[in-house]
Motif scaffolding. Sequence first.
Motif, PDB file in Angstrom:
ATOM      1  N   VAL A   2       0.835  -1.197   0.000  1.00 56.81           N
ATOM      2  CA  VAL A   2       0.000   0.000   0.000  1.00 56.81           C
ATOM      3  C   VAL A   2       0.869   1.246   0.000  1.00 56.81           C
ATOM      4  N   LEU A   3       0.614   2.138  -0.955  1.00 53.11           N
ATOM      5  CA  LEU A   3       1.348   3.391  -1.067  1.00 53.11           C
ATOM      6  C   LEU A   3       0.590   4.559  -0.460  1.00 53.11           C
ATOM      7  N   ALA A   4      -0.739   4.510  -0.512  1.00 63.44           N
ATOM      8  CA  ALA A   4      -1.564   5.592   0.038  1.00 63.44           C
ATOM      9  C   ALA A   4      -2.975   5.072   0.246  1.00 63.44           C
ATOM     10  N   VAL A   5      -3.679   5.709   1.185  1.00 59.24           N
ATOM     11  CA  VAL A   5      -5.071   5.338   1.485  1.00 59.24           C
ATOM     12  C   VAL A   5      -5.936   6.589   1.376  1.00 59.24           C
ATOM     13  N   PHE A   6      -7.067   6.459   0.683  1.00 61.93           N
ATOM     14  CA  PHE A   6      -7.977   7.573   0.461  1.00 61.93           C
ATOM     15  C   PHE A   6      -9.388   7.170   0.892  1.00 61.93           C
ATOM     16  N   GLN A  41      -4.194   3.052  -2.991  1.00 57.79           N
ATOM     17  CA  GLN A  41      -3.210   3.072  -4.063  1.00 57.79           C
ATOM     18  C   GLN A  41      -2.164   2.040  -3.705  1.00 57.79           C
ATOM     19  N   ILE A  42      -1.944   1.092  -4.609  1.00 58.12           N
ATOM     20  CA  ILE A  42      -0.998   0.011  -4.336  1.00 58.12           C
ATOM     21  C   ILE A  42       0.105   0.004  -5.396  1.00 58.12           C
ATOM     22  N   GLU A  43       1.202  -0.601  -5.032  1.00 53.13           N
ATOM     23  CA  GLU A  43       2.322  -0.693  -5.975  1.00 53.13           C
ATOM     24  C   GLU A  43       1.977  -1.692  -7.080  1.00 53.13           C
ATOM     25  N   ARG A  44       2.261  -1.290  -8.296  1.00 58.06           N
ATOM     26  CA  ARG A  44       2.023  -2.186  -9.429  1.00 58.06           C
ATOM     27  C   ARG A  44       3.130  -3.227  -9.511  1.00 58.06           C
ATOM     28  N   PRO A  45       2.771  -4.492  -9.721  1.00 56.31           N
ATOM     29  CA  PRO A  45       3.812  -5.530  -9.894  1.00 56.31           C
ATOM     30  C   PRO A  45       4.743  -5.178 -11.049  1.00 56.31           C
ATOM     31  N   ARG A  46       6.022  -5.427 -10.867  1.00 56.76           N
ATOM     32  CA  ARG A  46       7.022  -5.068 -11.877  1.00 56.76           C
ATOM     33  C   ARG A  46       7.510  -6.253 -12.686  1.00 56.76           C
ATOM     34  N   TYR A  47       7.061  -7.449 -12.379  1.00 59.50           N
ATOM     35  CA  TYR A  47       7.508  -8.608 -13.138  1.00 59.50           C
ATOM     36  C   TYR A  47       6.474  -8.966 -14.199  1.00 59.50           C
TER      37      TYR A  47
END
Length: 253
Positions: free
Chosen positions: A30-34, A247-253
Amino acid sequence: MMLAGFPAGTGHARAEGQTGEDIPVEPVHVLAVFPHDPSAFTEGLFYRDGFLWESTGFSGRSVIRKVDPATGEVRAQARLPDGVFGEGIADWHDKVISLTWKSGRGFLWHYPGLSRFGSFTYSGQGWGLTHDDRDLFMSDGTSCLRRLDPDTLGQRGEICVTANGEPVSHLNELEFVRGEIYANIWLTPDIARIDPLTGHVRGWLDLTELEEDIAATDTDAVANGIAYDAVHDRLYVTGKYWQHLYQIERPRY
């Protein structure tokens, strides 16, 4: 969708013989919460021009609305006709396309004004909707996605989704993210990352941590709602009756 009597988070799609060492599973970061309207029975979600566009369900109170993602404030809203249950939505150029659950009817809305100007029909149920630069992708609760012409709305193919050779059913809310179709799996905390050419699941996002944070007591309060801001590479998720948008981090693989 709704199905009273089934508890939220009843399991994982990937727990039913559909996972293996070759399909990565990633818990969310989690990067941010709204804030998110806890009365919203979220059925469709996308991001465009700085706002979330959200569709909610239930006959007689289904709406499509423009929402400020930072505050949760509703900036504009349009009501679906009585007697239909709102489902997935997607934008296509100067229009918004919306589905309904069991009525076999979809609607066309002007973007960004949300005035209704047309309708169309389809067989079976309507669940989720998204698009790439050529096609619309529609879920109907089965393991196959319909590929639609975004101008005529006629079906021109399908993608049957599998993980390790097993069908993945209950594909629900959809979002196209950097060459993949993300799909909420109804009644689970799982998001499948689907190859649109083969239908194979490339990876899983596990939203269990978010469901635990929400601590919902309503049996229908399941994860449902994915939106992607391609310009700023921001990925958002929420659920039915959830009080938060993450807002969550998008997978990079």
